[in-house]
Design a protein around this motif. Sequence first.
Motif, short mmCIF file in Angstrom:
data_model
loop_
_atom_site.label_atom_id
_atom_site.label_comp_id
_atom_site.label_asym_id
_atom_site.label_seq_id
_atom_site.Cartn_x
_atom_site.Cartn_y
_atom_site.Cartn_z
N UNK A 1 -9.53 9.72 14.27
CA UNK A 1 -8.60 8.60 14.36
C UNK A 1 -8.64 7.80 13.07
N UNK A 2 -7.46 7.38 12.63
CA UNK A 2 -7.34 6.52 11.44
C UNK A 2 -6.32 5.42 11.75
N UNK A 3 -6.43 4.32 11.03
CA UNK A 3 -5.47 3.24 11.19
C UNK A 3 -4.91 2.76 9.85
N UNK A 4 -5.30 3.43 8.78
CA UNK A 4 -4.79 3.07 7.46
C UNK A 4 -4.82 4.29 6.55
N UNK A 5 -3.82 4.36 5.66
CA UNK A 5 -3.78 5.38 4.62
C UNK A 5 -3.58 4.68 3.29
N UNK A 6 -4.30 5.11 2.27
CA UNK A 6 -4.07 4.62 0.92
C UNK A 6 -3.56 5.79 0.10
N UNK A 7 -2.75 5.50 -0.92
CA UNK A 7 -2.11 6.57 -1.68
C UNK A 7 -1.60 6.05 -3.02
N UNK A 8 -1.34 6.98 -3.93
CA UNK A 8 -0.77 6.66 -5.24
C UNK A 8 0.62 7.27 -5.30
N UNK A 9 1.62 6.43 -5.55
CA UNK A 9 3.00 6.91 -5.65
C UNK A 9 3.22 7.62 -6.98
N UNK A 10 4.18 8.53 -6.97
CA UNK A 10 4.51 9.31 -8.16
C UNK A 10 5.93 8.98 -8.62
N UNK A 11 6.10 8.83 -9.92
CA UNK A 11 7.41 8.65 -10.53
C UNK A 11 7.76 9.97 -11.24
N UNK A 12 9.00 10.13 -11.70
CA UNK A 12 9.34 11.37 -12.40
C UNK A 12 8.44 11.65 -13.60
N UNK A 13 7.88 10.61 -14.23
CA UNK A 13 7.06 10.81 -15.42
C UNK A 13 5.56 10.80 -15.17
N UNK A 14 5.11 10.73 -13.93
CA UNK A 14 3.68 10.69 -13.65
C UNK A 14 3.37 9.67 -12.56
N UNK A 15 2.10 9.37 -12.41
CA UNK A 15 1.72 8.47 -11.32
C UNK A 15 1.97 7.01 -11.67
N UNK A 16 2.24 6.23 -10.64
CA UNK A 16 2.42 4.79 -10.80
C UNK A 16 1.06 4.14 -10.62
N UNK A 17 0.62 3.34 -11.56
CA UNK A 17 -0.72 2.74 -11.47
C UNK A 17 -0.89 1.89 -10.20
N UNK A 18 -2.05 1.98 -9.63
CA UNK A 18 -2.38 1.17 -8.46
C UNK A 18 -2.37 1.97 -7.17
N UNK A 19 -2.97 1.41 -6.15
CA UNK A 19 -3.08 2.06 -4.86
C UNK A 19 -2.24 1.31 -3.83
N UNK A 20 -1.34 2.03 -3.18
CA UNK A 20 -0.55 1.48 -2.08
C UNK A 20 -1.29 1.75 -0.78
N UNK A 21 -0.95 1.01 0.27
CA UNK A 21 -1.56 1.29 1.57
C UNK A 21 -0.53 1.13 2.67
N UNK A 22 -0.77 1.84 3.77
CA UNK A 22 0.08 1.77 4.95
C UNK A 22 -0.83 1.65 6.16
N UNK A 23 -0.35 0.91 7.15
CA UNK A 23 -1.13 0.75 8.39
C UNK A 23 -0.35 1.34 9.55
#
Length: 168
Positions: free
Chosen positions: A128-150
Amino acid sequence: MLRAYRNTALVLAATSLVGGAGVGVAQASSATTGVAPSACRPANHTAKITKAPDSAGHRHYRVTLTAPRGYDPCRLAGSPTDVRFSHHGSRSSITTGRYGVQKHVVTFGPGHPVHFDIQVPGSGHAITADEATFTLQAPGGEIPGTSFARGALKVTNGTRIGPVERGA
């Protein structure tokens, strides 16, 4: 005349600092020429995990990203990376793969939500999980920072992340 040389030197120094930001790192720039901050930066959007319809042998969860007014639209491409799951703050050891077309570009911003799929094998020991963290990608590479979803979900080894798509 000395003032002109000093200003030129400052501009050149600033340009080389910005240009040296790193290979493979996108600068979360807006898709327009606006002056507002980019909706792609983690602090400028929200994300929510919801249950999606299951498919043969898999459970699915949808992660929907929305941006409030006041932020410039930006471009995203492919599956988020560095996806990690946690439950009540305890991080799981589950790692993810990705699937789908990774080069398709979508516009994200106010009034233009996007989503991606979390595909979980139906077999295996689910946690079981209640949160996901992830790094978004742009056409030129990763976007700095960590996003999260609950949101509530169950994940297991073999979980894969689909590419970002238009719509909620």
